[in-house]
Design a protein around this motif. Structure first.
Motif, PDB file in Angstrom:
ATOM      1  N   CYS A  11       0.979  -1.188   0.200  1.00  0.00           N
ATOM      2  CA  CYS A  11       0.125  -0.129  -0.092  1.00  0.00           C
ATOM      3  C   CYS A  11       0.937   1.074   0.081  1.00  0.00           C
ATOM      4  CB  CYS A  11      -0.707   0.013   1.228  1.00  0.00           C
ATOM      5  SG  CYS A  11      -2.417  -1.252   1.262  1.00  0.00           S
ATOM      6  N   CYS A  15      -3.649   3.046   6.132  1.00  0.00           N
ATOM      7  CA  CYS A  15      -4.671   3.706   6.857  1.00  0.00           C
ATOM      8  C   CYS A  15      -5.032   3.348   8.248  1.00  0.00           C
ATOM      9  CB  CYS A  15      -6.109   3.178   5.950  1.00  0.00           C
ATOM     10  SG  CYS A  15      -5.613   3.350   4.162  1.00  0.00           S
ATOM     11  N   TYR A  17      -7.524   2.783  10.194  1.00  0.00           N
ATOM     12  CA  TYR A  17      -8.486   1.960  10.410  1.00  0.00           C
ATOM     13  C   TYR A  17      -8.188   0.521  10.076  1.00  0.00           C
ATOM     14  CZ  TYR A  17      -9.987   1.993   5.578  1.00  0.00           C
ATOM     15  OH  TYR A  17     -10.128   1.934   4.321  1.00  0.00           O
ATOM     16  N   CYS A  18      -7.149   0.148   9.608  1.00  0.00           N
ATOM     17  CA  CYS A  18      -6.805  -0.994   8.630  1.00  0.00           C
ATOM     18  C   CYS A  18      -6.345  -2.197   9.525  1.00  0.00           C
ATOM     19  CB  CYS A  18      -6.020  -0.810   7.413  1.00  0.00           C
ATOM     20  SG  CYS A  18      -5.476  -2.202   6.400  1.00  0.00           S
ATOM     21  N   GLY A  61      -4.029  -4.849   0.868  1.00  0.00           N
ATOM     22  CA  GLY A  61      -3.161  -4.478   0.022  1.00  0.00           C
ATOM     23  C   GLY A  61      -3.847  -3.618  -0.992  1.00  0.00           C
ATOM     24  N   ASN A  95      -7.158   1.225  -5.834  1.00  0.00           N
ATOM     25  CA  ASN A  95      -7.483   2.384  -5.036  1.00  0.00           C
ATOM     26  C   ASN A  95      -7.457   3.756  -5.967  1.00  0.00           C
ATOM     27  OD1 ASN A  95      -8.182   1.506  -2.281  1.00  0.00           O
ATOM     28  ND2 ASN A  95      -5.847   1.218  -1.885  1.00  0.00           N
ATOM     29  N   ARG A 132      -7.229   8.276   4.062  1.00  0.00           N
ATOM     30  CA  ARG A 132      -7.055   7.687   2.835  1.00  0.00           C
ATOM     31  C   ARG A 132      -6.042   8.409   2.013  1.00  0.00           C
ATOM     32  NH1 ARG A 132      -8.811   2.547   1.779  1.00  0.00           N
ATOM     33  NH2 ARG A 132      -8.852   3.107  -0.100  1.00  0.00           N
TER      34      ARG A 132
HETATM   35  S1  SF4 Z   1      -7.346   0.110   3.965  1.00  0.00           S
HETATM   36 FE1  SF4 Z   1      -6.770  -0.845   2.159  1.00  0.00          FE
HETATM   37  S2  SF4 Z   1      -5.437   0.947   1.119  1.00  0.00           S
HETATM   38 FE2  SF4 Z   1      -5.500   1.181   3.501  1.00  0.00          FE
HETATM   39  S3  SF4 Z   1      -3.850   0.293   4.277  1.00  0.00           S
HETATM   40 FE3  SF4 Z   1      -5.522  -1.216   4.198  1.00  0.00          FE
HETATM   41  S4  SF4 Z   1      -5.186  -2.461   2.558  1.00  0.00           S
HETATM   42 FE4  SF4 Z   1      -4.129  -0.620   2.143  1.00  0.00          FE
END
Ligand code: SF4
Length: 367
Positions: A11, A15, A17-18, A61, A95, A132
């Motif tokens: 990535c 992010c 929240y991820c 990812g 994305n 984001r």
């Molecule tokens: S939410 Fe998607 S773009 Fe953001 S870090 Fe996680 S996998 Fe990557």
């Protein structure tokens, strides 16, 4: 039929929240990963040769960070290594901000016939909260470029139930979504854990905790809004136009076998489940030494499979065969009497209100 999943762990940045397995993109590691996935394909192919695949899914990812020529090379390798049904569904997650017109055209030429784009919101303040990389204008531009480049089967992912999000905010995002000719929409309710930056902020009170009542209200609004626009609500978080369900994910929900390649990916043969190491460098190192990158496995008993089937099928519009819950009829009656479920043929199917309690019902049906 089986599904093939390829985990692309890169990535642009993490992010907040991820909690998926992802690492910041680095060109040397990306090249090593590509070699490792090719090596893993060769190692796994003999075991999977008798099985016919009908879906391929590049998930992450951010798979759209890959060079389309590398994606074409992998598809070519998979075509020669496994048996394939006619017209396989080949999805790539993407994305906004990673999709130029020429890259999109090259992904199509490589064989990608379904794109799944992580839009998440069409409101700048929500995208900032989610950390984001894109803003709302970039999200719209990326979707417009996707359709201009000839993609016809396109999903967009969204997240609702964000801190401070009102029904009007969410309606704005949904309204913009359906202005595009999307064939599929995935709408996920925000969940959080203390493992993520946003989760820690919510738990410490630094960020307002979303209310469960508002999240439930937004869920019901989403299904009625999309139903009016001919989207079928075929799984708790997934909506599609006629004939445009995600065949790959349906395979998971039906309990079909799947092979996962790449770090942290899981595979399932019908009885045995095994999973790869999640650290990308370790994954590459093991394959470089000719080792299987497995970090664990389990053999599911008949009862394990029954429990998983109940939990997964309750989340779908196909519902659960009544034969699987013959000893729980009293409990189901309560759901039927309260408008949370209905009987369709030989199946128990949850209503929209029932979907809100699917996990609780699954727990009760499996004890
Ligand atoms: S939410 Fe998607 S773009 Fe953001 S870090 Fe996680 S996998 Fe990557």
């Amino acid at each position: 039929m089986a599904g093939l999943y390829v985990h692309v762990p890169f990535c642009l940045k993490k992010c907040p929240y991820c909690d998926f397995a992802s690492v910041p993109v680095q060109s040397d590691l990306q090249a090593e990963w590509l070699q490792a996935v090719r090596a893993e394909t060769v190692l796994r192919a003999p075991d999977w040769k008798p099985i016919r695949f009908d879906t391929l899914y590049f998930g992450g990812g951010t798979p759209s960070l890959l060079d389309p020529a590398d994606v074409a090379g992998l598809i070519d390798l998979f075509s020669g290594s496994f048996q394939w049904a006619r017209n396989p569904e080949i999805t790539l997650e993407a994305n906004p901000g990673t999709l130029s017109g020429s890259k999109l055209r090259d992904f199509r030429k490589a064989g990608i016939n379904r794109l799944s784009i992580g839009i998440q919101s069409f409101r700048d303040e929500e995208l900032q909260l989610l950390g984001r990389m894109h803003d709302a204008a970039e999200a719209e531009n990326s979707l417009a470029r996707t359709f201009e480049s000839g993609f016809e089967n396109v999903n967009a992912d969204f997240i609702y139930g964000l801190p401070g999000q009102t029904p009007a905010h969410w309606s704005q995002t949904l309204g913009k979504a359906v202005a595009f000719p999307l064939t599929h929409i995935s709408a996920y309710c925000l969940t959080w854990s203390g493992k993520t930056e946003l989760g820690r902020k919510i738990e410490s009170g630094e960020v307002e905790k979303p209310s469960e009542a508002v999240q439930s209200d937004l869920f019901l609004r989403t299904s009625s809004f999309l139903a009016e626009r001919h989207f079928q609500h075929y799984e708790i978080s997934n909506f599609s136009l006629e004939g445009r369900r995600c065949r790959h994910n349906e395979g998971y929900w039906k309990g079909n076998p799947y092979l996962g390649l790449g770090p942290s990916s899981h595979s399932f043969t019908g009885r045995e489940r095994y999973w790869n190491v999640s650290d990308t460098r370790e994954y590459c190192r093991m394959l470089n030494q000719g080792l299987r990158p497995c970090s664990g496995s389990e053999t599911l008993s008949r009862n394990d499979i029954r429990l998983e089937t109940i939990a997964l099928r309750l989340r779908t519009s196909e519902g659960l065969p009544l034969a699987m819950i013959q000893n729980k009829t009293d409990f189901c009656k309560v759901f039927l009497e309260n408008g949370l479920a209905r009987i369709r043929g030989d199946r128990l199917v949850l209503t929209e209100n029932g979907f809100l309690m699917a996990d609780e019902l699954a727990l009760r049906l499996t004890v």
